[in-house]
Design an enzyme around this catalytic site. Structure first.
Site, PDB file in Angstrom:
ATOM      1  N   ASN A 130      40.017  44.881  32.904  1.00  0.00           N
ATOM      2  CA  ASN A 130      39.625  46.298  32.893  1.00  0.00           C
ATOM      3  C   ASN A 130      38.832  46.675  34.143  1.00  0.00           C
ATOM      4  OD1 ASN A 130      37.195  45.056  32.452  1.00  0.00           O
ATOM      5  ND2 ASN A 130      36.783  46.010  30.472  1.00  0.00           N
ATOM      6  N   GLU A 189      30.825  46.581  32.686  1.00  0.00           N
ATOM      7  CA  GLU A 189      32.042  47.149  32.101  1.00  0.00           C
ATOM      8  C   GLU A 189      32.282  48.565  32.644  1.00  0.00           C
ATOM      9  OE1 GLU A 189      33.906  45.320  30.452  1.00  0.00           O
ATOM     10  OE2 GLU A 189      32.721  43.834  29.397  1.00  0.00           O
ATOM     11  N   HIS A 223      36.207  45.016  35.296  1.00  0.00           N
ATOM     12  CA  HIS A 223      34.781  44.671  35.306  1.00  0.00           C
ATOM     13  C   HIS A 223      34.478  43.617  36.368  1.00  0.00           C
ATOM     14  CE1 HIS A 223      35.357  41.429  31.946  1.00  0.00           C
ATOM     15  NE2 HIS A 223      35.159  40.795  33.085  1.00  0.00           N
ATOM     16  N   ASP A 281      25.774  36.063  35.742  1.00  0.00           N
ATOM     17  CA  ASP A 281      25.527  36.488  34.364  1.00  0.00           C
ATOM     18  C   ASP A 281      25.366  35.313  33.414  1.00  0.00           C
ATOM     19  OD1 ASP A 281      28.197  35.774  34.678  1.00  0.00           O
ATOM     20  OD2 ASP A 281      28.988  37.762  34.293  1.00  0.00           O
TER      21      ASP A 281
HETATM   22  C1  F6R Z   1      31.932  35.515  35.268  1.00  0.00           C
HETATM   23  C2  F6R Z   1      32.069  36.951  35.390  1.00  0.00           C
HETATM   24  C3  F6R Z   1      33.279  37.704  34.961  1.00  0.00           C
HETATM   25  C4  F6R Z   1      34.584  37.038  35.381  1.00  0.00           C
HETATM   26  C5  F6R Z   1      35.776  37.892  34.940  1.00  0.00           C
HETATM   27  C6  F6R Z   1      37.087  37.167  35.187  1.00  0.00           C
HETATM   28  O1  F6R Z   1      30.674  35.063  35.717  1.00  0.00           O
HETATM   29  O2  F6R Z   1      31.141  37.545  35.824  1.00  0.00           O
HETATM   30  O3  F6R Z   1      33.230  39.003  35.464  1.00  0.00           O
HETATM   31  O4  F6R Z   1      34.607  36.860  36.761  1.00  0.00           O
HETATM   32  O5  F6R Z   1      35.673  38.182  33.579  1.00  0.00           O
HETATM   33  O6  F6R Z   1      37.140  36.069  34.331  1.00  0.00           O
HETATM   34  P1  F6R Z   1      38.288  34.962  34.474  1.00  0.00           P
HETATM   35  O7  F6R Z   1      38.083  34.323  35.791  1.00  0.00           O
HETATM   36  O8  F6R Z   1      38.026  34.003  33.335  1.00  0.00           O
HETATM   37  O9  F6R Z   1      39.575  35.688  34.361  1.00  0.00           O
END
Ligand code: F6R
Length: 242
Positions: A136, A143, A138, A67
């Protein structure tokens, strides 16, 4: 689904790096699916150390990222382009031409999403996809409520994700409102998936993932439909799992 337990963040990071290193050694032209965020930083550090010490080469590797924010210049330290160069690419021998990250600066984001999906397919799909998980549930920027059939698309970020990511920005106003993300079906097309989780803040998400039902209200639960998923989680992230 395979669960590998790690003592702490460092051990989770080392074990995850080992999976990538073995994959690249077995298949030097591997297509790696990469994530950003806090969870994977230790894994990238371990990859860099191994590259320096053992010369593991990424010359033939292709990478695709999950992303990117919409509208952030690549020179902005919070853009995922900047992050990937800073945390990994500039420290290993991967070729710039072999790296693709969603183009959040494209004039036509919807067209760029379609091109991204096509580019992944042209590479023959992702061999090994690394994922973090949101509190959550995701995965990437998908989401709760995102269709399991979704492909690369533009998303409006939820309040909770913008707040969680605010720690990297000076104020909430600077956190982008939209992002481009691989869809859940894009992720599920990967041949192998490695989901990483560390720390108490992920305990509920991991509990819900392991014990909850497969439902679009929990994006990570889609992974239960995939034949080759490994979770590497540390003790704190597993603290609610019996
Ligand atoms: C990042 C991504 C997000 C993260 C998730 C966890 O490219 O796609 O889904 O993997 O938000 O983020 P952290 O590792 O910062 O807790």
């Amino acid at each position: 689904m395979k669960l590998i337990m790690a003592k702490d963040y460092q051990e989770m990071s080392n074990k995850a790096a080992d999976v990538i290193i073995n994959q690249v050694k077995e298949k030097p032209n591997t297509v790696l699916g990469l994530a950003t965020g806090g969870t994977v930083i230790g894994m990238y550090e371990a990859l860099i150390q191994d590259h320096q010490k053992n010369n593991t080469s990424y010359k033939e590797v292709h990478s695709v990222n999950l992303d990117e924010y919409v509208g952030l210049e690549y020179t902005n330290q919070q853009s995922y382009h900047y992050y990937m160069n800073d945390q990994l690419f500039s420290h290993i021998d991967i070729q710039a031409d072999n790296v693709i990250i969603p183009n959040g600066l494209a004039e036509n984001i919807d067209a760029a999403c379609q091109e991204y999906e096509k580019a992944i397919a042209e590479l023959g799909g992702v061999d090994l996809q690394i994922l973090g998980i949101g509190q959550n549930g995701h995965i990437a920027f998908n989401e709760p409520g995102t269709s399991f059939d979704s492909i690369t698309h533009k998303v409006e970020l939820t309040e909770s994700t913008r707040n969680a990511n605010m720690r990297y920005f000076d104020s909430i106003d600077e956190v982008p409102t939209h992002a481009m993300t691989m869809g859940i079906s894009t992720i599920l097309k990967s041949k192998q998936i490695l989901l990483l989780a560390s720390g108490k803040s992920k305990a509920e998400a991991i509990y819900n993932f392991i014990n909850g039902e497969v439902h679009e209200s929990n994006p990570a639960s889609a992974l239960k439909n995939h034949p080759n998923v490994t979770i590497i989680a540390d003790e704190e992230a597993l603290s609610l799992v019996e």
